[in-house]
Design a protein around this motif. Structure first.
Motif, PDB file in Angstrom:
ATOM      1  N   ARG A   1      82.130 -10.895  28.933  1.00 14.11           N
ATOM      2  CA  ARG A   1      80.864 -10.338  28.509  1.00 14.11           C
ATOM      3  C   ARG A   1      79.729 -10.977  29.305  1.00 14.11           C
ATOM      4  NH1 ARG A   1      79.639  -9.374  22.194  1.00 14.11           N
ATOM      5  NH2 ARG A   1      81.630  -8.292  22.571  1.00 14.11           N
ATOM      6  N   GLU A   2      78.830 -10.152  29.817  1.00 14.33           N
ATOM      7  CA  GLU A   2      77.727 -10.650  30.618  1.00 14.33           C
ATOM      8  C   GLU A   2      76.388 -10.227  30.027  1.00 14.33           C
ATOM      9  OE1 GLU A   2      77.232  -9.054  34.545  1.00 14.33           O
ATOM     10  OE2 GLU A   2      78.108  -7.117  34.008  1.00 14.33           O
ATOM     11  N   TRP A   3      75.431 -11.095  30.190  1.00 16.16           N
ATOM     12  CA  TRP A   3      74.095 -10.830  29.717  1.00 16.16           C
ATOM     13  C   TRP A   3      73.397  -9.815  30.621  1.00 16.16           C
ATOM     14  CZ3 TRP A   3      69.369 -12.578  32.122  1.00 16.16           C
ATOM     15  CH2 TRP A   3      68.226 -12.314  31.360  1.00 16.16           C
ATOM     16  N   VAL A   4      72.681  -8.886  30.012  1.00 14.61           N
ATOM     17  CA  VAL A   4      71.993  -7.831  30.746  1.00 14.61           C
ATOM     18  C   VAL A   4      70.488  -8.060  30.754  1.00 14.61           C
ATOM     19  CG1 VAL A   4      71.448  -5.361  30.794  1.00 14.61           C
ATOM     20  CG2 VAL A   4      73.792  -6.128  30.314  1.00 14.61           C
TER      21      VAL A   4
ATOM     22  N   TYR B   1      78.213  -1.599  25.881  1.00 18.66           N
ATOM     23  CA  TYR B   1      76.940  -2.300  25.805  1.00 18.66           C
ATOM     24  C   TYR B   1      76.660  -2.693  24.362  1.00 18.66           C
ATOM     25  CZ  TYR B   1      75.854  -1.208  30.633  1.00 18.66           C
ATOM     26  OH  TYR B   1      75.865  -1.146  32.008  1.00 18.66           O
TER      27      TYR B   1
ATOM     28  N   SER C   1      66.862  -9.301  27.991  1.00 12.20           N
ATOM     29  CA  SER C   1      66.322  -9.725  26.710  1.00 12.20           C
ATOM     30  C   SER C   1      64.828  -9.480  26.696  1.00 12.20           C
ATOM     31  CB  SER C   1      66.628 -11.202  26.430  1.00 12.20           C
ATOM     32  OG  SER C   1      65.989 -12.037  27.375  1.00 12.20           O
TER      33      SER C   1
ATOM     34  N   TRP D   1      70.446  -7.255  25.249  1.00 13.93           N
ATOM     35  CA  TRP D   1      71.676  -6.520  25.510  1.00 13.93           C
ATOM     36  C   TRP D   1      72.654  -7.359  26.310  1.00 13.93           C
ATOM     37  CZ3 TRP D   1      72.263  -1.619  23.511  1.00 13.93           C
ATOM     38  CH2 TRP D   1      71.102  -0.988  23.069  1.00 13.93           C
ATOM     39  N   TYR D   2      73.921  -7.247  25.964  1.00  9.24           N
ATOM     40  CA  TYR D   2      75.043  -7.710  26.757  1.00  9.24           C
ATOM     41  C   TYR D   2      75.934  -6.510  27.056  1.00  9.24           C
ATOM     42  CZ  TYR D   2      74.375 -12.785  26.157  1.00  9.24           C
ATOM     43  OH  TYR D   2      73.907 -14.075  26.193  1.00  9.24           O
ATOM     44  N   ARG D   3      76.833  -6.689  28.009  1.00  8.20           N
ATOM     45  CA  ARG D   3      77.818  -5.648  28.272  1.00  8.20           C
ATOM     46  C   ARG D   3      79.150  -6.284  28.609  1.00  8.20           C
ATOM     47  NH1 ARG D   3      75.787  -3.110  34.104  1.00  8.20           N
ATOM     48  NH2 ARG D   3      76.391  -4.900  35.414  1.00  8.20           N
ATOM     49  N   GLN D   4      80.217  -5.519  28.395  1.00  5.69           N
ATOM     50  CA  GLN D   4      81.558  -6.004  28.685  1.00  5.69           C
ATOM     51  C   GLN D   4      82.432  -4.852  29.144  1.00  5.69           C
ATOM     52  OE1 GLN D   4      83.563  -8.016  25.442  1.00  5.69           O
ATOM     53  NE2 GLN D   4      84.773  -9.216  26.895  1.00  5.69           N
TER      54      GLN D   4
ATOM     55  N   TYR E   1      71.794  -7.220  20.619  1.00  3.47           N
ATOM     56  CA  TYR E   1      71.752  -8.361  19.713  1.00  3.47           C
ATOM     57  C   TYR E   1      70.318  -8.606  19.280  1.00  3.47           C
ATOM     58  CZ  TYR E   1      69.974 -11.215  23.590  1.00  3.47           C
ATOM     59  OH  TYR E   1      69.213 -11.726  24.618  1.00  3.47           O
TER      60      TYR E   1
ATOM     61  N   TRP F   1      74.780  -8.743  15.989  1.00  5.59           N
ATOM     62  CA  TRP F   1      75.271  -7.896  17.063  1.00  5.59           C
ATOM     63  C   TRP F   1      75.509  -6.476  16.592  1.00  5.59           C
ATOM     64  CZ3 TRP F   1      75.978  -9.576  22.075  1.00  5.59           C
ATOM     65  CH2 TRP F   1      75.885 -10.966  22.275  1.00  5.59           C
TER      66      TRP F   1
END
Length: 122
Positions: free
Chosen positions: A45-48, A93, A50, A36-39, A96, A112
């Motif tokens: 966009r930042e990595w959350v 959120y 994996s 997951w990423y979120r923005q 990917y 994605w």
């Protein structure tokens, strides 16, 4: 075609919880890592988090202890359990997945989801 369908977003009060899900479908020969990423608006966009195919999870340092990532390989689905939500968690959120569509372990593509909105009110 490969499709990642997301669900579970919504509006919650600070301190509440949400569970996001993301199911991969279509032409998938090998489904490897998911995450997951979120923005948030105006932010990068930042990595959350994996998770590997074998279930090894990794998190952004700031989210450890509040978020839990998991997966169900039989369903090609990844989940994100979000607890103790804060207003700063408000973002779209995106899930990917790292996928090989032809079974060649040297050929991978990142796919994605379309995003699900999470809004945390004060």
């Amino acid at each position: 075609q490969v499709h990642l369908g997301e669900s579970g977003g919504g509006l919650v009060q600070a301190g509440g919880s949400l569970r996001l899900s993301c199911a991969a479908s279509g032409s998938i020969f090998i489904l490897d890592a998911m995450g997951w990423y979120r923005q948030a608006p105006g932010n990068e966009r930042e990595w959350v988090a994996s998770i590997t195919k074998g279930g090894s999870a990794h998190y952004a340092d700031s989210l450890k202890g509040r978020f839990t990532i998991s997966r169900d390989n039989a369903k090609n689905t990844v989940y994100l359990q979000m607890n103790s939500l804060k207003p700063e968690d408000t973002a779209v959120y995106y899930c990917y997945a790292r996928i090989s569509v032809n079974g060649d372990f040297g050929v991978w593509s990142n796919y994605w989801g379309q995003g699900t909105q999470v809004t945390v009110s004060s």
